[in-house]
Motif scaffolding. Structure first.
Motif, PDB file in Angstrom:
ATOM      1  N   PRO A  46       0.751  -1.145   0.071  1.00 30.79           N
ATOM      2  CA  PRO A  46       0.057  -0.045  -0.038  1.00 30.79           C
ATOM      3  C   PRO A  46       0.761   1.236  -0.091  1.00 30.79           C
ATOM      4  CG  PRO A  46       0.013  -0.858   2.346  1.00 30.79           C
ATOM      5  CD  PRO A  46       0.795  -1.932   1.253  1.00 30.79           C
ATOM      6  N   ASP A  47       0.194   2.467  -0.729  1.00 36.69           N
ATOM      7  CA  ASP A  47       0.778   3.652  -0.433  1.00 36.69           C
ATOM      8  C   ASP A  47       0.881   4.165   1.136  1.00 36.69           C
ATOM      9  OD1 ASP A  47       1.393   4.336  -3.342  1.00 36.69           O
ATOM     10  OD2 ASP A  47      -0.964   3.745  -3.165  1.00 36.69           O
ATOM     11  N   TYR A  48      -0.317   3.963   2.054  1.00 35.52           N
ATOM     12  CA  TYR A  48      -0.116   4.468   3.280  1.00 35.52           C
ATOM     13  C   TYR A  48      -0.787   3.190   3.949  1.00 35.52           C
ATOM     14  CZ  TYR A  48       0.601   9.265   1.532  1.00 35.52           C
ATOM     15  OH  TYR A  48       0.967  10.059   1.018  1.00 35.52           O
ATOM     16  N   ILE A  49      -0.594   2.997   5.249  1.00 34.23           N
ATOM     17  CA  ILE A  49      -1.133   2.221   6.399  1.00 34.23           C
ATOM     18  C   ILE A  49      -1.465   3.008   7.538  1.00 34.23           C
ATOM     19  CG2 ILE A  49      -0.501  -0.169   7.773  1.00 34.23           C
ATOM     20  CD1 ILE A  49       1.719  -0.398   5.838  1.00 34.23           C
ATOM     21  N   VAL A  50      -2.783   3.094   7.841  1.00 35.06           N
ATOM     22  CA  VAL A  50      -3.251   3.933   8.692  1.00 35.06           C
ATOM     23  C   VAL A  50      -4.203   3.302   9.799  1.00 35.06           C
ATOM     24  CG1 VAL A  50      -4.995   5.839   8.999  1.00 35.06           C
ATOM     25  CG2 VAL A  50      -3.797   5.709   6.885  1.00 35.06           C
ATOM     26  N   GLY A  51      -3.902   3.696  11.118  1.00 35.25           N
ATOM     27  CA  GLY A  51      -4.546   3.194  11.967  1.00 35.25           C
ATOM     28  C   GLY A  51      -4.095   3.034  13.308  1.00 35.25           C
ATOM     29  N   ASP A  52      -4.770   2.409  14.503  1.00 37.88           N
ATOM     30  CA  ASP A  52      -4.173   2.264  15.788  1.00 37.88           C
ATOM     31  C   ASP A  52      -3.507   0.796  15.802  1.00 37.88           C
ATOM     32  OD1 ASP A  52      -6.258   0.449  16.159  1.00 37.88           O
ATOM     33  OD2 ASP A  52      -7.581   1.874  17.071  1.00 37.88           O
ATOM     34  N   PHE A  53      -3.506  -0.055  14.882  1.00 33.85           N
ATOM     35  CA  PHE A  53      -2.896  -1.288  14.729  1.00 33.85           C
ATOM     36  C   PHE A  53      -3.283  -2.266  15.913  1.00 33.85           C
ATOM     37  CE2 PHE A  53      -0.289   1.607  12.827  1.00 33.85           C
ATOM     38  CZ  PHE A  53      -0.594   1.271  11.375  1.00 33.85           C
ATOM     39  N   ASP A  54      -4.623  -2.215  16.601  1.00 36.08           N
ATOM     40  CA  ASP A  54      -4.954  -3.027  17.477  1.00 36.08           C
ATOM     41  C   ASP A  54      -5.530  -4.299  16.861  1.00 36.08           C
ATOM     42  OD1 ASP A  54      -7.264  -1.899  16.446  1.00 36.08           O
ATOM     43  OD2 ASP A  54      -8.340  -1.889  18.230  1.00 36.08           O
ATOM     44  N   SER A  55      -6.480  -4.059  15.619  1.00 29.85           N
ATOM     45  CA  SER A  55      -6.737  -5.407  14.879  1.00 29.85           C
ATOM     46  C   SER A  55      -5.407  -6.149  14.279  1.00 29.85           C
ATOM     47  CB  SER A  55      -7.707  -4.892  13.901  1.00 29.85           C
ATOM     48  OG  SER A  55      -8.833  -4.182  14.325  1.00 29.85           O
ATOM     49  N   LEU A  56      -4.689  -5.532  13.594  1.00 29.08           N
ATOM     50  CA  LEU A  56      -3.290  -5.926  13.130  1.00 29.08           C
ATOM     51  C   LEU A  56      -2.731  -6.681  13.940  1.00 29.08           C
ATOM     52  CD1 LEU A  56      -1.710  -6.344  10.485  1.00 29.08           C
ATOM     53  CD2 LEU A  56      -0.461  -4.308  11.095  1.00 29.08           C
ATOM     54  N   GLY A  57      -2.567  -6.017  15.424  1.00 29.06           N
ATOM     55  CA  GLY A  57      -1.845  -6.742  16.477  1.00 29.06           C
ATOM     56  C   GLY A  57      -0.252  -6.491  16.311  1.00 29.06           C
ATOM     57  N   ARG A  58       0.216  -5.537  15.582  1.00 27.26           N
ATOM     58  CA  ARG A  58       1.375  -5.298  15.469  1.00 27.26           C
ATOM     59  C   ARG A  58       1.671  -3.873  14.810  1.00 27.26           C
ATOM     60  NH1 ARG A  58       3.194  -6.246  10.101  1.00 27.26           N
ATOM     61  NH2 ARG A  58       2.076  -7.646   9.001  1.00 27.26           N
ATOM     62  N   HIS A  68      -2.379   6.148  14.802  1.00 27.30           N
ATOM     63  CA  HIS A  68      -3.298   6.968  15.723  1.00 27.30           C
ATOM     64  C   HIS A  68      -3.334   6.219  16.952  1.00 27.30           C
ATOM     65  CE1 HIS A  68      -4.631   9.651  12.287  1.00 27.30           C
ATOM     66  NE2 HIS A  68      -4.386   8.808  11.900  1.00 27.30           N
ATOM     67  N   PRO A  69      -3.657   6.886  18.035  1.00 27.71           N
ATOM     68  CA  PRO A  69      -4.051   6.221  19.373  1.00 27.71           C
ATOM     69  C   PRO A  69      -5.344   5.238  19.328  1.00 27.71           C
ATOM     70  CG  PRO A  69      -4.824   8.754  19.328  1.00 27.71           C
ATOM     71  CD  PRO A  69      -3.947   8.511  17.892  1.00 27.71           C
ATOM     72  N   VAL A  70      -5.353   4.344  20.147  1.00 33.67           N
ATOM     73  CA  VAL A  70      -6.493   3.548  20.331  1.00 33.67           C
ATOM     74  C   VAL A  70      -7.663   4.315  20.692  1.00 33.67           C
ATOM     75  CG1 VAL A  70      -7.478   1.493  21.320  1.00 33.67           C
ATOM     76  CG2 VAL A  70      -5.089   1.598  20.863  1.00 33.67           C
ATOM     77  N   GLU A  71      -7.606   5.129  21.515  1.00 30.98           N
ATOM     78  CA  GLU A  71      -8.782   5.995  21.839  1.00 30.98           C
ATOM     79  C   GLU A  71      -8.969   7.282  21.018  1.00 30.98           C
ATOM     80  OE1 GLU A  71      -8.737   6.677  26.202  1.00 30.98           O
ATOM     81  OE2 GLU A  71      -8.711   4.615  26.469  1.00 30.98           O
ATOM     82  N   LYS A  72      -9.944   7.219  20.151  1.00 32.13           N
ATOM     83  CA  LYS A  72      -9.983   8.171  18.976  1.00 32.13           C
ATOM     84  C   LYS A  72     -11.523   8.131  18.726  1.00 32.13           C
ATOM     85  CE  LYS A  72      -8.735   5.090  15.357  1.00 32.13           C
ATOM     86  NZ  LYS A  72      -8.994   3.788  16.293  1.00 32.13           N
ATOM     87  N   ASP A  73     -11.912   9.015  18.110  1.00 37.94           N
ATOM     88  CA  ASP A  73     -13.336   9.228  17.500  1.00 37.94           C
ATOM     89  C   ASP A  73     -13.726   8.822  16.135  1.00 37.94           C
ATOM     90  OD1 ASP A  73     -14.090  10.813  19.719  1.00 37.94           O
ATOM     91  OD2 ASP A  73     -13.464  12.905  18.962  1.00 37.94           O
ATOM     92  N   ASP A  74     -12.445   8.645  15.412  1.00 38.98           N
ATOM     93  CA  ASP A  74     -12.700   8.106  14.078  1.00 38.98           C
ATOM     94  C   ASP A  74     -12.352   6.578  13.953  1.00 38.98           C
ATOM     95  OD1 ASP A  74     -13.095  10.738  13.425  1.00 38.98           O
ATOM     96  OD2 ASP A  74     -11.053  11.223  12.254  1.00 38.98           O
ATOM     97  N   THR A  75     -13.089   5.886  12.940  1.00 39.30           N
ATOM     98  CA  THR A  75     -12.725   4.368  12.816  1.00 39.30           C
ATOM     99  C   THR A  75     -11.531   4.688  11.979  1.00 39.30           C
ATOM    100  OG1 THR A  75     -13.993   4.214  10.802  1.00 39.30           O
ATOM    101  CG2 THR A  75     -14.970   3.762  12.960  1.00 39.30           C
ATOM    102  N   ASP A  76     -10.847   3.166  11.979  1.00 39.86           N
ATOM    103  CA  ASP A  76      -9.590   3.276  11.156  1.00 39.86           C
ATOM    104  C   ASP A  76      -9.873   3.496   9.724  1.00 39.86           C
ATOM    105  OD1 ASP A  76      -7.715   2.752  13.161  1.00 39.86           O
ATOM    106  OD2 ASP A  76      -8.419   0.667  13.086  1.00 39.86           O
ATOM    107  N   MET A  77     -10.902   3.000   9.237  1.00 38.40           N
ATOM    108  CA  MET A  77     -11.524   3.113   7.708  1.00 38.40           C
ATOM    109  C   MET A  77     -11.894   4.846   7.576  1.00 38.40           C
ATOM    110  SD  MET A  77     -12.212   1.853   4.951  1.00 38.40           S
ATOM    111  CE  MET A  77     -12.732   0.012   5.145  1.00 38.40           C
TER     112      MET A  77
END
Length: 216
Positions: A46-58, A68-77
């Motif tokens: 991918p050109d970018y990888i975005v998120g808090d990475f709790d689902s990815l696990g790493r 991004h932090p886990v505690e946030k208003d926006d979903t990763d999508m």
């Protein structure tokens, strides 16, 4: 030579089964957290990888990571969508956003509305189904479309709703979010159109991802 429009392809954590990229447009590919696995399975970087990475696990390595932090208003999508908008994209194809947790699927419907409110278009594809949000405009379907199509109000009310070329037509109707009048309509083998004059509709129908993307 006309500059090709860039389409943003977003990948969520669910398996999209079938993935198709248009050859008519430039591409921006963004993984939303666990969506990186879906790209890795296909050998796509991918050109970018975005998120808090709790689902990815790493936390992946690289200079294309936007963490991004886990505690946030926006979903990763939604964070991935905002990244695409910042890169100038106006058309978005969302893979891996259907199935699994129903709350995340609903959040992705709202993300489509987020795009529509900003004059962009989003297409949520998976399992032979397609979903888009239509705001103050018309969505046209070719005569080749078959199967079921449903139209839902995505706000308090949607006025001036007209359905043409479908089994159950409507003319200048008002849909509300409290009554599913537009569920389970059908294509009839002729060109069809869904129009809303004032408001936002969620339109859902049965069609392969490749066929939808080829029309973009």
């Amino acid at each position: 030579m006309t500059k090709l429009e860039k389409i943003c392809y977003l990948f969520g954590a669910m398996d999209p089964e079938t993935v198709y990229f248009s050859t008519k447009n430039n591409q921006l590919i963004i993984a939303a957290d666990g969506g990186l696995r879906r790209l890795e399975d296909r050998g796509i970087v991918p050109d970018y990888i975005v998120g808090d990475f709790d689902s990815l696990g790493r936390v992946p390595a690289g200079d294309n990571i936007i963490r991004h932090p886990v505690e946030k208003d926006d979903t990763d999508m939604l964070l991935a969508i905002k990244t695409g908008l910042d890169q100038g994209c106006r058309t978005f194809v969302l893979y891996g956003g259907l199935g699994g947790r129903i709350d995340h699927a609903y959040a992705n419907y709202q993300a489509l509305c987020y795009l529509a409110e900003r004059g962009a278009s989003g297409w949520l594809l998976g399992g032979g189904n397609a979903v888009t949000a239509l705001r103050n405009g018309t969505l046209r379907f070719p005569a080749s479309c078959a199967g079921t199509v449903s139209v839902f109000c995505a706000g308090g009310r949607a006025a001036g709703v007209t359905l043409e070329g479908l089994y159950y037509p409507l003319h200048e109707a008002t849909l509300t979010s409290a009554f599913p009048l537009g569920v389970s309509n059908q294509f009839t083998g002729v060109p069809a159109a869904v129009t809303v004059r004032d408001g936002t509709l969620l339109v859902m129908w049965q069609e392969a991802a490749k066929t939808v993307v080829e029309r973009l």
